[in-house]
Write an enzyme that holds these catalytic residues in place. Structure first.
Site, PDB file in Angstrom:
ATOM      1  N   LYS A   1       0.847  -1.202   0.000  1.00 10.68           N
ATOM      2  CA  LYS A   1       0.000   0.000   0.000  1.00 10.68           C
ATOM      3  C   LYS A   1       0.877   1.245   0.000  1.00 10.68           C
ATOM      4  O   LYS A   1       2.018   1.239   0.486  1.00 10.68           O
ATOM      5  CB  LYS A   1      -0.976   0.046   1.174  1.00 10.68           C
ATOM      6  CG  LYS A   1      -0.368   0.241   2.565  1.00 10.68           C
ATOM      7  CD  LYS A   1      -0.195   1.702   2.976  1.00 10.68           C
ATOM      8  CE  LYS A   1       0.794   1.819   4.114  1.00 10.68           C
ATOM      9  NZ  LYS A   1       1.316   3.061   4.492  1.00 10.68           N
TER      10      LYS A   1
ATOM     11  N   GLY B   1       4.258  -6.029   6.258  1.00 10.10           N
ATOM     12  CA  GLY B   1       3.826  -6.895   7.359  1.00 10.10           C
ATOM     13  C   GLY B   1       2.301  -7.015   7.367  1.00 10.10           C
ATOM     14  O   GLY B   1       1.750  -8.099   7.570  1.00 10.10           O
ATOM     15  N   SER B   2       1.639  -5.903   7.123  1.00 10.57           N
ATOM     16  CA  SER B   2       0.163  -5.912   7.094  1.00 10.57           C
ATOM     17  C   SER B   2      -0.330  -6.774   5.945  1.00 10.57           C
ATOM     18  O   SER B   2      -1.340  -7.480   6.071  1.00 10.57           O
ATOM     19  CB  SER B   2      -0.372  -4.487   6.921  1.00 10.57           C
ATOM     20  OG  SER B   2       0.096  -3.680   7.975  1.00 10.57           O
ATOM     21  N   ALA B   3       0.365  -6.731   4.814  1.00 12.95           N
ATOM     22  CA  ALA B   3      -0.002  -7.565   3.663  1.00 12.95           C
ATOM     23  C   ALA B   3       0.085  -9.041   4.058  1.00 12.95           C
ATOM     24  O   ALA B   3      -0.807  -9.840   3.732  1.00 12.95           O
ATOM     25  CB  ALA B   3       0.923  -7.272   2.483  1.00 12.95           C
TER      26      ALA B   3
ATOM     27  N   VAL C   1      10.884  -4.491   3.252  1.00 12.42           N
ATOM     28  CA  VAL C   1      10.649  -4.599   4.699  1.00 12.42           C
ATOM     29  C   VAL C   1      10.939  -3.243   5.356  1.00 12.42           C
ATOM     30  O   VAL C   1      11.937  -2.600   5.028  1.00 12.42           O
ATOM     31  CB  VAL C   1      11.562  -5.705   5.297  1.00 12.42           C
ATOM     32  CG1 VAL C   1      11.459  -5.752   6.816  1.00 12.42           C
ATOM     33  CG2 VAL C   1      11.188  -7.068   4.689  1.00 12.42           C
ATOM     34  N   ALA C   2      10.064  -2.810   6.264  1.00 10.50           N
ATOM     35  CA  ALA C   2      10.209  -1.521   6.971  1.00 10.50           C
ATOM     36  C   ALA C   2      10.376  -0.363   5.988  1.00 10.50           C
ATOM     37  O   ALA C   2      11.160   0.548   6.212  1.00 10.50           O
ATOM     38  CB  ALA C   2      11.377  -1.571   7.967  1.00 10.50           C
ATOM     39  N   GLY C   3       9.622  -0.420   4.902  1.00 12.27           N
ATOM     40  CA  GLY C   3       9.730   0.612   3.859  1.00 12.27           C
ATOM     41  C   GLY C   3       8.576   1.589   3.840  1.00 12.27           C
ATOM     42  O   GLY C   3       8.524   2.472   2.991  1.00 12.27           O
TER      43      GLY C   3
ATOM     44  N   ASP D   1      -3.170  -1.004   9.193  1.00 11.47           N
ATOM     45  CA  ASP D   1      -3.230  -1.097   7.728  1.00 11.47           C
ATOM     46  C   ASP D   1      -3.748  -2.450   7.235  1.00 11.47           C
ATOM     47  O   ASP D   1      -3.860  -2.656   6.030  1.00 11.47           O
ATOM     48  CB  ASP D   1      -1.808  -0.963   7.130  1.00 11.47           C
ATOM     49  CG  ASP D   1      -1.190   0.385   7.394  1.00 11.47           C
ATOM     50  OD1 ASP D   1      -1.932   1.372   7.494  1.00 11.47           O
ATOM     51  OD2 ASP D   1       0.050   0.439   7.483  1.00 11.47           O
TER      52      ASP D   1
ATOM     53  N   MET E   1       5.450   0.567   3.277  1.00 15.68           N
ATOM     54  CA  MET E   1       4.506   0.054   2.282  1.00 15.68           C
ATOM     55  C   MET E   1       3.640  -1.084   2.838  1.00 15.68           C
ATOM     56  O   MET E   1       3.018  -1.827   2.082  1.00 15.68           O
ATOM     57  CB  MET E   1       5.260  -0.414   1.032  1.00 15.68           C
ATOM     58  CG  MET E   1       5.987   0.739   0.359  1.00 15.68           C
ATOM     59  SD  MET E   1       6.932   0.190  -1.068  1.00 15.68           S
ATOM     60  CE  MET E   1       5.636   0.222  -2.282  1.00 15.68           C
ATOM     61  N   ALA E   2       3.619  -1.199   4.146  1.00 11.53           N
ATOM     62  CA  ALA E   2       2.731  -2.146   4.840  1.00 11.53           C
ATOM     63  C   ALA E   2       2.944  -3.597   4.433  1.00 11.53           C
ATOM     64  O   ALA E   2       1.985  -4.359   4.283  1.00 11.53           O
ATOM     65  CB  ALA E   2       1.261  -1.740   4.651  1.00 11.53           C
TER      66      ALA E   2
HETATM   67  O1  C5P Z   1      -1.173  -0.371  13.735  1.00 12.25           O
HETATM   68  P1  C5P Z   1       0.271  -0.690  13.481  1.00 12.25           P
HETATM   69  O2  C5P Z   1       0.726  -1.907  14.253  1.00 12.25           O
HETATM   70  O3  C5P Z   1       0.620  -0.748  12.049  1.00 12.25           O
HETATM   71  O4  C5P Z   1       1.074   0.534  14.076  1.00 12.25           O
HETATM   72  C1  C5P Z   1       2.469   0.508  14.253  1.00 12.25           C
HETATM   73  C2  C5P Z   1       2.873   1.719  15.091  1.00 12.25           C
HETATM   74  O5  C5P Z   1       2.663   2.915  14.332  1.00 12.25           O
HETATM   75  C3  C5P Z   1       2.051   1.918  16.361  1.00 12.25           C
HETATM   76  O6  C5P Z   1       2.602   1.187  17.423  1.00 12.25           O
HETATM   77  C4  C5P Z   1       2.180   3.413  16.580  1.00 12.25           C
HETATM   78  O7  C5P Z   1       3.430   3.733  17.128  1.00 12.25           O
HETATM   79  C5  C5P Z   1       2.184   3.952  15.155  1.00 12.25           C
HETATM   80  N1  C5P Z   1       0.838   4.366  14.687  1.00 12.25           N
HETATM   81  C6  C5P Z   1       0.218   5.471  15.237  1.00 12.25           C
HETATM   82  N2  C5P Z   1      -1.008   5.859  14.795  1.00 12.25           N
HETATM   83  C7  C5P Z   1      -1.627   5.173  13.806  1.00 12.25           C
HETATM   84  C8  C5P Z   1      -1.016   4.048  13.214  1.00 12.25           C
HETATM   85  C9  C5P Z   1       0.227   3.664  13.677  1.00 12.25           C
HETATM   86  O8  C5P Z   1       0.777   6.122  16.138  1.00 12.25           O
HETATM   87  N3  C5P Z   1      -2.823   5.582  13.386  1.00 12.25           N
END
Ligand code: C5P
Length: 306
Positions: free
Chosen positions: A13, A109-111, A102-104, A143, A106-107
């Protein structure tokens, strides 16, 4: 007889706009974003097993050293969550092939989480209602619901409330990867530092962006791209400022950091245009480049052997 096996592909994404509001009581920030799924994919294969096992492999040079292989992998957590929802044991072998950096930002891990939910749902023949899958996805990460939905969509709440947008335009993105990723929480922390005491308002989606998408006006879309995390991420990676400017000098319609970065994105009107912008950027030697169309579908089953 071969072991039953399901393969799901899940797309990366990007955020065409990423409006970030104040930090909420649960520590997350309220978001107003337009997501787009683009053509970089992870593939998750699940097969029947005794117990839970995860393996991770990088495709096309994607580095996976920092991706955990045990139960803490988000795809494993997705399998455990789905199994618990149905009161069954999470017996599954999960093989992840990562084509998303990874860690880019672009989600990726969420994918994997979305792909694992969908794949296990098929493998275990659960037929979980879509609404329940989206609810479980939201528990796994902000995400993850969008990774199930794909296309172009509005994200609200902390990003987990997804409303598809009916747009018809097709775009091409040049994707510039940085050799070292950025931690999303670190970028949000830098954003908070930048806005300490600033009394942030709840964010909104810019009208210009929606109009540009509806009119398929790529010039206007390029001008309307926005990312509230960009200043904070660029403070952590100042060298990317030049990369973004270079892409626009190479005729991209717009340039933006993907989510929390450090991947840079350059908006182009066709594959040929994207190739042209990429070869200009290549000469500048800024990092690994690839092309991706958008929008593309979200997580979907691409093979099923039973
Ligand atoms: O939801 P996700 O696990 O992807 O979020 C990773 C980190 O990104 C959260 O722990 C938080 O630090 C930050 N985050 C946030 N607000 C959001 C989404 C993510 O602060 N709406």
């Amino acid at each position: 007889m071969s072991t039953p096996r399901i393969v799901v592909s899940a797309s990366a994404k990007i955020n065409l706009c990423l409006g970030v509001g104040p930090s909420r009581a649960d520590g997350f920030h309220s978001l107003a974003t337009v997501y787009q799924a683009i053509g970089r994919y992870d593939h998750v294969t699940v097969s029947r097993a005794d117990g839970l096992a995860v393996s991770v492999r990088g495709e096309r040079g994607v580095r996976v050293d920092d991706v955990p292989e045990g139960r803490e992998n988000i795809a494993a957590r997705a399998a455990v969550l789905l199994a618990a929802h149905h009161g069954i044991d999470p017996d599954v072998r999960i093989d992840i092939e990562k084509g998303i950096p990874v860690a880019g930002g672009m989600a990726g891990g969420s994918a994997d989480a979305a792909a694992s939910l969908l794949a296990c749902d098929h493998l275990w023949q659960l037929e979980t209602p879509r609404e329940d899958l989206l609810g479980l996805a939201a528990l796994l990460g902000s995400d993850v619901p969008f990774a199930l939905v794909g296309g172009t969509a509005i994200g609200s709440g902390r990003g987990e409330v997804v409303t598809p947008l009916m747009t018809r335009g097709e775009y091409w993105w040049v994707v510039l990867e940085a050799p070292v990723g950025l931690s999303t929480p670190a970028v949000y922390a830098a954003f908070d530092e930048d806005h300490e005491g600033a009394g942030l308002l709840d964010p909104e989606i810019p009208d210009e962006l929606i109009h540009a998408l509806m009119r398929e006006d790529i010039e206007a879309l390029g001008g309307a791209l926005s990312n509230d995390l960009q200043a904070a991420a660029l403070r952590l990676r100042p060298e990317l400022t030049e990369a973004l400017a270079q892409g626009v000098a190479e005729s991209a319609h717009g340039a933006i950091l993907s989510g929390s970065g450090p991947t840079c994105l350059f908006l182009c009107g066709s594959r040929t245009h994207a190739q042209q912008v990429a070869s200009g950027l290549e000469r500048a030697g800024l990092g690994a480049l690839s092309l991706a169309p958008g929008p593309v579908p979200g997580a979907r089953v691409v093979a099923a052997d039973r």
